[in-house]
Design a protein around this motif. Structure first.
Motif, PDB file in Angstrom:
ATOM      1  N   SER A 220     -10.913  15.510  27.185  1.00  0.00           N
ATOM      2  CA  SER A 220     -11.530  14.655  26.163  1.00  0.00           C
ATOM      3  C   SER A 220     -10.658  13.442  25.831  1.00  0.00           C
ATOM      4  CB  SER A 220     -11.827  15.456  24.890  1.00  0.00           C
ATOM      5  OG  SER A 220     -10.631  15.915  24.300  1.00  0.00           O
ATOM      6  N   ALA A 224     -11.587   9.588  26.712  1.00  0.00           N
ATOM      7  CA  ALA A 224     -11.654   8.617  25.613  1.00  0.00           C
ATOM      8  C   ALA A 224     -10.769   7.419  25.920  1.00  0.00           C
ATOM      9  CB  ALA A 224     -11.227   9.281  24.308  1.00  0.00           C
ATOM     10  N   GLU A 227     -12.404   5.358  28.825  1.00  0.00           N
ATOM     11  CA  GLU A 227     -13.579   4.589  28.385  1.00  0.00           C
ATOM     12  C   GLU A 227     -13.132   3.371  27.577  1.00  0.00           C
ATOM     13  OE1 GLU A 227     -15.949   7.368  26.153  1.00  0.00           O
ATOM     14  OE2 GLU A 227     -16.124   8.681  27.914  1.00  0.00           O
ATOM     15  N   GLU A 228     -12.150   3.588  26.721  1.00  0.00           N
ATOM     16  CA  GLU A 228     -11.670   2.492  25.881  1.00  0.00           C
ATOM     17  C   GLU A 228     -11.008   1.409  26.741  1.00  0.00           C
ATOM     18  OE1 GLU A 228     -12.307   1.962  22.815  1.00  0.00           O
ATOM     19  OE2 GLU A 228     -10.971   0.236  22.509  1.00  0.00           O
ATOM     20  N   GLU A 238      -0.377   2.545  24.858  1.00  0.00           N
ATOM     21  CA  GLU A 238      -0.933   3.619  24.023  1.00  0.00           C
ATOM     22  C   GLU A 238      -1.967   4.441  24.786  1.00  0.00           C
ATOM     23  OE1 GLU A 238      -0.550   0.492  23.187  1.00  0.00           O
ATOM     24  OE2 GLU A 238       0.361   0.351  21.193  1.00  0.00           O
ATOM     25  N   LEU A 357       6.475   5.420  19.016  1.00  0.00           N
ATOM     26  CA  LEU A 357       5.059   5.281  19.340  1.00  0.00           C
ATOM     27  C   LEU A 357       4.590   6.456  20.196  1.00  0.00           C
ATOM     28  CD1 LEU A 357       2.555   3.494  19.252  1.00  0.00           C
ATOM     29  CD2 LEU A 357       3.408   2.295  21.256  1.00  0.00           C
ATOM     30  N   SER A 364       2.308  13.988  17.151  1.00  0.00           N
ATOM     31  CA  SER A 364       1.949  14.121  15.740  1.00  0.00           C
ATOM     32  C   SER A 364       0.876  15.188  15.576  1.00  0.00           C
ATOM     33  CB  SER A 364       1.400  12.782  15.236  1.00  0.00           C
ATOM     34  OG  SER A 364       0.758  12.957  13.990  1.00  0.00           O
ATOM     35  N   ASN A 368      -4.298  12.752  19.303  1.00  0.00           N
ATOM     36  CA  ASN A 368      -5.557  13.033  19.993  1.00  0.00           C
ATOM     37  C   ASN A 368      -5.353  13.949  21.190  1.00  0.00           C
ATOM     38  OD1 ASN A 368      -7.702  11.452  18.710  1.00  0.00           O
ATOM     39  ND2 ASN A 368      -6.371   9.715  19.181  1.00  0.00           N
TER      40      ASN A 368
ATOM     41  N   MET B   1       2.021  -3.856  21.540  1.00  0.00           N
ATOM     42  CA  MET B   1       2.299  -2.469  21.170  1.00  0.00           C
ATOM     43  C   MET B   1       2.139  -2.293  19.665  1.00  0.00           C
ATOM     44  SD  MET B   1       5.496  -0.438  22.859  1.00  0.00           S
ATOM     45  CE  MET B   1       6.618  -0.555  21.482  1.00  0.00           C
ATOM     46  N   LEU B   2       1.629  -1.134  19.298  1.00  0.00           N
ATOM     47  CA  LEU B   2       1.287  -0.873  17.900  1.00  0.00           C
ATOM     48  C   LEU B   2       2.460  -0.997  16.938  1.00  0.00           C
ATOM     49  CD1 LEU B   2      -1.181   2.087  18.034  1.00  0.00           C
ATOM     50  CD2 LEU B   2      -1.361   0.082  16.578  1.00  0.00           C
ATOM     51  N   PHE B  74      -0.508   9.336  11.246  1.00  0.00           N
ATOM     52  CA  PHE B  74      -1.469   8.445  11.899  1.00  0.00           C
ATOM     53  C   PHE B  74      -0.961   7.021  11.709  1.00  0.00           C
ATOM     54  CE2 PHE B  74      -5.617  10.898  12.236  1.00  0.00           C
ATOM     55  CZ  PHE B  74      -5.221  12.060  11.601  1.00  0.00           C
ATOM     56  N   TRP B  75      -1.092   6.199  12.721  1.00  0.00           N
ATOM     57  CA  TRP B  75      -0.916   4.750  12.613  1.00  0.00           C
ATOM     58  C   TRP B  75      -1.882   4.163  13.630  1.00  0.00           C
ATOM     59  CZ3 TRP B  75       0.291   0.892   9.678  1.00  0.00           C
ATOM     60  CH2 TRP B  75       0.650  -0.357  10.198  1.00  0.00           C
ATOM     61  N   MET B  79      -8.394  -0.022  18.159  1.00  0.00           N
ATOM     62  CA  MET B  79      -8.489   0.614  19.479  1.00  0.00           C
ATOM     63  C   MET B  79      -8.330   2.131  19.364  1.00  0.00           C
ATOM     64  SD  MET B  79      -5.986   0.003  22.753  1.00  0.00           S
ATOM     65  CE  MET B  79      -4.548   0.826  22.067  1.00  0.00           C
ATOM     66  N   LEU B  80      -7.304   2.567  18.623  1.00  0.00           N
ATOM     67  CA  LEU B  80      -7.076   4.008  18.512  1.00  0.00           C
ATOM     68  C   LEU B  80      -8.155   4.675  17.664  1.00  0.00           C
ATOM     69  CD1 LEU B  80      -3.206   4.514  18.302  1.00  0.00           C
ATOM     70  CD2 LEU B  80      -4.734   4.729  20.257  1.00  0.00           C
ATOM     71  N   ARG B  82     -11.279   3.820  17.763  1.00  0.00           N
ATOM     72  CA  ARG B  82     -12.400   4.031  18.691  1.00  0.00           C
ATOM     73  C   ARG B  82     -12.087   5.174  19.652  1.00  0.00           C
ATOM     74  NH1 ARG B  82     -12.424  -1.842  18.729  1.00  0.00           N
ATOM     75  NH2 ARG B  82     -11.141  -1.764  20.603  1.00  0.00           N
ATOM     76  N   VAL B  83     -10.818   5.266  20.095  1.00  0.00           N
ATOM     77  CA  VAL B  83     -10.443   6.350  21.005  1.00  0.00           C
ATOM     78  C   VAL B  83     -10.646   7.697  20.318  1.00  0.00           C
ATOM     79  CG1 VAL B  83      -8.473   7.467  22.141  1.00  0.00           C
ATOM     80  CG2 VAL B  83      -8.841   5.009  22.421  1.00  0.00           C
ATOM     81  N   ARG B  84     -10.229   7.772  19.059  1.00  0.00           N
ATOM     82  CA  ARG B  84     -10.350   9.046  18.349  1.00  0.00           C
ATOM     83  C   ARG B  84     -11.834   9.432  18.215  1.00  0.00           C
ATOM     84  NH1 ARG B  84      -6.611  11.778  15.396  1.00  0.00           N
ATOM     85  NH2 ARG B  84      -5.257   9.960  15.471  1.00  0.00           N
ATOM     86  N   ARG B  86     -14.282   8.467  20.147  1.00  0.00           N
ATOM     87  CA  ARG B  86     -14.784   8.849  21.473  1.00  0.00           C
ATOM     88  C   ARG B  86     -14.414  10.295  21.782  1.00  0.00           C
ATOM     89  NH1 ARG B  86     -16.232   4.244  24.520  1.00  0.00           N
ATOM     90  NH2 ARG B  86     -15.191   2.322  23.910  1.00  0.00           N
ATOM     91  N   ARG B  87     -13.178  10.675  21.434  1.00  0.00           N
ATOM     92  CA  ARG B  87     -12.762  12.049  21.721  1.00  0.00           C
ATOM     93  C   ARG B  87     -13.523  13.050  20.861  1.00  0.00           C
ATOM     94  NH1 ARG B  87      -9.747  16.741  21.433  1.00  0.00           N
ATOM     95  NH2 ARG B  87      -9.314  16.659  19.223  1.00  0.00           N
TER      96      ARG B  87
END
Ligand code: FES
Ligand SMILES: [Fe+2]
Lengths: 443, 177
Positions: A220, A224, A227-228, A238, A357, A364, A368, B1-2, B74-75, B79-80, B82-84, B86-87
């Motif tokens: 998953s 994700a 796709e992104e 990332e 990062l 964390s 995900n 980079m974030l 979380f940070w 983009m992240l 949308r990724v979350r 999507r997952r």
């Protein structure tokens, strides 16, 4: 029912292991004695206690211990128990006690090496056996403490191999970890994640070199990220670190798994020098190493591209992203993982930020990626609680691993060599000549 | 980079916002509606509440000053986020089978003021009762930075979620709070 050494030995076969090793509380209690009561276990890093009186607490198996910095600059590892009535001496994860420990119950005090300093109203001890010089009235140190390039380990057994011998071929990962700093030094920085796994501690060790799970368990997060990336028209760092789990089987088959005595090992990655040259941060990092060690040595250091290293009983240092996932068993079905992030002293600050990062995205509780790992570990714990079968298969590429000095190497990166190697060590700890248990504490 | 962004997470030194009672009421309703979208797992609609440069931040430490020199729970940028999402919507998201169900109670909504960028800083308390295999209770002080939209209404530029148990041993936190 009490377990004999023979019973324990029978739980491990060359190609499989009995599920009871994950589910039986009696076996867990024996592991605390025979593995964690004996092996060298990582306590913490010297940089966590930079000043005199700084301390941090840790669990060595089922034992609460304190790592503390003494006035002479040395560090000690002490059981977290007051010698009077046994109160836990310090309660926080970290802090500073000043020049001595003082118990919150009746104010007995101890020097930073644990030796007895004082107790109020001494007259009350007149004519008794109370003797400040007697170790029974001091904090008890762990039997042996040793540091390797700042990584402090302790053993609860008075006898056994020294630390470097114990770590064997896996020690090169700690070297490479530090060598990546132009000063040869690292420090814990930027915080620690603490994650609960509802599974036996050995499940996580096995997973660290389980190359067959990545694209299945992480489908998953891989999908994700991909796709992104497609929507964005590019794959930033990332997303790249999430995408990695989705490599095809052929990629994992080409990796090399190293397995050393005592359950240790590491996974050798495929180094792509082109990628490092394209990445400005890698180039800047290379430049600091080149200035410190020369170009050839700098290439050698950054070219050692290891994935997870396993120090069995302690956890998993990761050299490339500067972290140590410390694995602390809590109960037969509960494991605490503490993710320490490190700064390479003297390296560009961007290298540290990349480590932060990476930890944010992968380690964390809000990751995900990791939740799917933690989920499948918990499912193993639950599945093995049923009567649906008794043995766990470790057959993959059995009989094809090659011997190297001090250990073995896989001929295929999907070999279950690491698991077989861990259980070989487990069997020796639990049922072999090493099964005598925690050594006597000689003061 | 974030972690190379230059994003203002500061919520101090604010100017008075001088909102009318009706405008304050609108802000409150915006927060309630946001919470409800998450309760109902209507993630696409929730994503649309954000500015493109908005950041979702859950610090790891109490009073954490910065996401740049310290880990965070979380940070997440757009983009992240949308990724979350999507997952969370993927059919093989093993750790969301069964999915997390939750209700959020938003209270003590207070308008703190305007920051240098003209964002409205709003403080609230969030109580989350969550169910996945077992019941879990999460609580947080939430700080929103809201950007006014020309046509009226608000978008989220920052959502800072300070969990009371931020530095504890934690189970997975997969869904935005
Ligand atoms: S228990 Fe520590 S002084 Fe009494
Ligand atoms: Fe995994």
């Amino acid at each position: 029912m009490s377990l004999s050494d023979l019973d324990l030995a029978a739980l491990v076969r060359p190609d499989s292991v009995h599920k009871r090793v994950y589910t039986d509380p009696e076996i867990f209690a024996l592991e605390m004695e025979r593995i964690y009561g004996q092996a060298w276990i990582y306590v913490g890093h010297e940089s966590q206690v930079p000043q005199v009186g700084d301390y941090c607490t840790a669990r060595i198996g089922d034992q609460h211990v304190i790592l503390v910095r003494d006035t002479d600059g040395g560090v000690h590892v002490l059981y977290n128990r007051c010698a009077h009535k046994g109160a836990k001496l310090v309660a926080a994860d970290e802090g500073n006690v000043g020049k001595s420990f003082r118990c919150p119950y009746h104010a007995w005090t101890y020097r930073l090496d644990g030796s007895h300093l004082g107790a109020p109203l001494k007259n009350g001890f007149a004519g008794t056996c109370f003797d400040p010089a007697d170790p029974a009235f001091s904090l008890r140190p762990l039997a042996r403490v040793s540091a390797y390039r700042g990584f402090v380990f302790a053993s609860q057994a008075a006898d056994g191999p020294d630390l470097a011998t114990f770590l064997g071929g896996a020690v090169t990962s700690l070297d490479n970890f530090c060598d990546r700093s132009p000063l040869g030094k690292v420090e814990v920085a930027g915080g620690v994640f603490r994650v609960l796994q509802r599974s036996n501690w050995k499940v996580f060790y096995e997973n660290l070199h389980d190359t067959m799970h990545a694209r299945v368990t992480h489908e998953s997060s891989v999908a994700a990220a991909r796709e992104e990336a497609k929507a964005l028209g590019g794959m930033p760092f990332e997303l790249h670190i999430m995408d990695g789990n989705g490599e095809p089987y052929e990629f994992w088959e080409k990796l090399e798994l190293r397995a050393y005595d005592n359950g240790h090992g590491y996974m050798e990655g495929i180094f792509n020098p082109g990628a490092a040259e394209r990445d400005p941060l890698a180039r800047a990092h290379f430049a600091t190493l080149e200035a410190a060690y020369g170009a050839e040595r700098a290439r050698e250091i950054l070219g050692m591209n290891r994935h997870n290293t396993i120090l069995y009983g302690s956890g998993s240092p990761h050299t490339v992203f500067q972290q140590f996932r410390v694995i602390r068993p809590l109960a037969v079905d509960r494991t605490l993982v503490e993710i320490q992030v490190f700064r390479l002293k003297g390296a560009p600050e961007g290298v540290f930020r990349r480590a932060l990062l990476y930890a944010n995205i992968i380690n964390s509780p809000g990751s995900n990626v990791m939740p799917d790992d933690v989920e499948v570990y918990a499912r193993c714990q639950e599945g093995n609680g049923t009567d649906g079968g008794d043995w766990i298969s470790l057959h993959r590429y059995l009989g094809t691993d090659r011997e190297v000095p001090g250990g073995m190497v896989s001929t295929n990166g999907t070999s279950e060599l690491p698991m077989r190697n861990q259980f070989k060590a487990w069997r020796r700890y639990m049922a072999g000549e090493a099964a005598a248990g925690r050594g006597l504490h000689v003061a | 980079m974030l972690l190379d962004l230059d994003f203002d997470v500061g919520t101090r030194d604010l100017r008075p916002a001088g909102l009318s009672a009706e405008a304050e009421r609108q802000v409150e309703r915006f927060l309630f509606a946001e919470a409800r979208l998450l309760d109902e797992r209507r993630f696409e609609a929730w994503l649309a509440l954000w500015t493109e440069d908005g950041m979702y931040w859950m610090p790891r430490r109490p009073q954490q000053e910065s996401p740049y020199d310290h880990i965070s729970l979380f940070w997440d940028d757009a983009m992240l986020r949308r990724v979350r999402v999507r997952r969370l919507d993927h059919p093989r998201n093993w750790s969301q089978q069964p999915p997390t169900r939750a209700v959020r109670l938003v209270g003590n909504v207070t308008i703190d003021g305007l920051d240098d960028g003209g964002n409205l800083v709003v403080s609230s308390v969030l109580q989350v009762t969550e169910w996945r295999r077992e019941l879990r209770h999460l609580a947080a002080r939430v700080t929103h930075k809201l950007a006014g939209v020309a046509a009226g209404g608000w978008q989220i530029r920052l959502k800072r979620v300070d969990l009371v148990q931020c530095d504890a041993v934690l189970d997975n936190l997969e869904v935005y709070l």
